[in-house]
Design a protein around this motif. Structure first.
Motif, PDB file in Angstrom:
ATOM      1  N   ASN A 190       0.841  -1.193   0.000  1.00 42.11           N
ATOM      2  CA  ASN A 190       0.000   0.000   0.000  1.00 42.11           C
ATOM      3  C   ASN A 190       0.874   1.240   0.000  1.00 42.11           C
ATOM      4  O   ASN A 190       1.474   1.594   1.027  1.00 42.11           O
ATOM      5  CB  ASN A 190      -0.925  -0.012   1.219  1.00 42.11           C
ATOM      6  N   SER A 191       0.958   1.923  -1.131  1.00 46.20           N
ATOM      7  CA  SER A 191       1.801   3.119  -1.220  1.00 46.20           C
ATOM      8  C   SER A 191       1.249   4.273  -0.402  1.00 46.20           C
ATOM      9  O   SER A 191       1.956   5.253  -0.147  1.00 46.20           O
ATOM     10  CB  SER A 191       1.943   3.552  -2.683  1.00 46.20           C
ATOM     11  N   SER A 192      -0.010   4.167   0.025  1.00 42.37           N
ATOM     12  CA  SER A 192      -0.610   5.228   0.849  1.00 42.37           C
ATOM     13  C   SER A 192      -0.273   5.064   2.325  1.00 42.37           C
ATOM     14  O   SER A 192      -0.551   5.955   3.120  1.00 42.37           O
ATOM     15  CB  SER A 192      -2.136   5.225   0.674  1.00 42.37           C
ATOM     16  N   LYS A 258      -5.467  15.964   5.867  1.00 42.75           N
ATOM     17  CA  LYS A 258      -5.328  14.518   5.773  1.00 42.75           C
ATOM     18  C   LYS A 258      -4.440  13.886   6.837  1.00 42.75           C
ATOM     19  O   LYS A 258      -4.696  12.765   7.269  1.00 42.75           O
ATOM     20  CB  LYS A 258      -4.762  14.140   4.392  1.00 42.75           C
ATOM     21  N   ASP A 267       3.298   7.534   2.385  1.00 45.25           N
ATOM     22  CA  ASP A 267       2.190   8.475   2.119  1.00 45.25           C
ATOM     23  C   ASP A 267       2.291   9.067   0.718  1.00 45.25           C
ATOM     24  O   ASP A 267       2.134  10.281   0.515  1.00 45.25           O
ATOM     25  CB  ASP A 267       2.170   9.613   3.158  1.00 45.25           C
ATOM     26  N   TRP A 268       2.523   8.214  -0.275  1.00 46.66           N
ATOM     27  CA  TRP A 268       2.758   8.722  -1.626  1.00 46.66           C
ATOM     28  C   TRP A 268       1.505   9.263  -2.295  1.00 46.66           C
ATOM     29  O   TRP A 268       1.590   9.884  -3.373  1.00 46.66           O
ATOM     30  CB  TRP A 268       3.444   7.654  -2.477  1.00 46.66           C
ATOM     31  N   HIS A 269       0.352   9.067  -1.675  1.00 45.23           N
ATOM     32  CA  HIS A 269      -0.853   9.714  -2.199  1.00 45.23           C
ATOM     33  C   HIS A 269      -0.834  11.211  -1.928  1.00 45.23           C
ATOM     34  O   HIS A 269      -1.634  11.965  -2.504  1.00 45.23           O
ATOM     35  CB  HIS A 269      -2.099   9.089  -1.564  1.00 45.23           C
TER      36      HIS A 269
END
Length: 390
Positions: A190-192, A258, A267-269
């Motif tokens: 999960n990149s987020s 956020k 947290d790449w989002h």
């Protein structure tokens, strides 16, 4: 601890996670401190406390050997510039990690008391110790990846060992980018997910604290708490200025509505193309400390601890514990229990690193004409409580 990592650990980064007290503060000042506690509006502890997982290890690092080996090998030691001293640090650590009131555990941590014996593939050029706390959010992927790879990026950086500070800064950013790359190759990641990161690299008497996020490192210096890191939260003025300069904003205590921290890995989002500065930064702030005989121990903890326990209170609890049983593992456990007692709502991870094999000495207050019944630790503790409640 995860039985299997969902992504390939980067080559030569095989770390073994070592999982690692509320103790009652009993001294002559118990009546005074008890009265001070009553003035604080703090909730009651939960009825149930789940099982704790913890660890302890120890190693002796001799500063003189560090300098001699470095000179023989033509390597510039990160202890260069330290004046000669008879003080020789002896590193031993204990840790404790507990999920607390959260449904899932998203914290990771690492304790390495002797880097020379840890991983031969890293080829560390001189004796040293390394510790880290990684407070994950949005899942465990980012925290696990950072724990398993950040030291490799430090040691393999082109600046290491000639300029360790630059190597650490570069390693934080490279680890952040590598996590993004791994997420692109592995759809199960999960990149987020993201994580804050607090590390301590110690070479001889030189200690470098690097922090990105709201974990905190506190030095116990003869009973006094000395904070070695800054909490990167949206309400921090310097962080707010940096965020706004980069086009971000803070609303109701959240970065871009956020995230409750302003620096994190993953947290790449919330980020874009690599190489461009964003309001959410992975770059750490560093603090260098030259250890002396007055420096007794280091406390590293996630925000779940510091949300309910002050830095001075933590130092007082650890020092009392070490004077009683001299066990850093029990001291770390005591701090986790203390945070749970005061209704911490977050995951809890604490590392206690001692710099001597002996317990801290008794502190003596010069006799004054006015009678008072309070110990030196109690005086420091009470002063901190009063300062924070003015």
């Amino acid at each position: 601890m995860l039985a299997e990592t969902p992504f390939p650990i980067l080559e030569s980064s095989g770390f073994i996670k070592e999982h690692g007290g509320s103790s009652t503060i009993e001294d002559e000042s118990s009546d005074v401190l008890g009265e001070a506690f009553k003035q604080l509006n703090i909730g009651k502890p939960p009825r149930h406390v789940s099982g704790l997982r913890h660890c302890m290890s120890s190693a002796v690092l001799v500063a003189s050997e560090l300098e001699l080996d470095s000179q023989r090998n033509g390597v510039k030691s990160c202890a260069n510039g330290v004046d000669s001293s008879s003080f020789v640090p002896v590193f031993r650590s204990g840790s404790c990690s507990e999920k607390g009131r959260r449904h899932n555990m998203e914290d990771e941590h690492i304790c390495i008391d002797n880097l020379l014996e840890h991983d031969a593939a890293l080829d560390f050029p001189f004796p040293g110790a390394f510790y880290g706390v990684f407070d994950g959010h949005g899942g465990l992927d980012a925290a696990t990846f950072v724990r398993e790879n950040i030291l490799k990026f430090i040691v393999e950086d082109a600046h290491f060992p000639n300029c360790v500070e630059d190597a650490i800064r570069s390693a934080f950013v490279k680890t952040d980018h590598a996590f993004s790359d791994n997420c692109s190759l592995n759809s199960s990641l999960n990149s987020s997910s993201g994580t804050t990161a607090l590390t301590a690299l110690i070479c001889g008497r030189k200690m470098l604290i690097a922090n990105a996020g709201d974990c905190r490192a506190v030095l116990g210096k003869r009973g006094k708490a000395v904070e070695l890191s800054k909490d990167h939260k949206p309400d921090c003025k310097s962080e707010l200025l940096r965020i706004e300069k980069l086009g971000g904003y803070v609303l109701d205590g959240y970065l871009n509505e956020k995230l409750s921290v302003t620096r994190a890995l993953g947290d790449w989002h919330m980020k874009g193309p690599k190489g461009i500065a964003y309001p959410l930064s992975a770059e750490p702030e560093l603090q260098e400390t030259i250890l002396t005989e007055e420096d007794e121990f280091l406390i590293m903890g996630c925000d779940g601890l510091w949300d309910v326990v002050s830095s001075q209170c933590a130092v007082t609890i650890v020092r009392r514990g070490l004077m009683t049983h001299n066990d850093p593992k029990r001291c770390a456990t005591d701090l986790v229990k203390e945070a749970i007692k005061w209704n911490s709502s977050d995951n809890l991870t604490v590392i206690v690193v001692c710099f001597s094999p002996n317990p801290p000495p008794m502190l003596h207050i010069p006799r004054l004409r006015v009678r008072r019944s309070i110990s030196a630790e109690g005086l420091n503790f009470l002063k901190d409580m009063l300062d924070n409640n003015v």
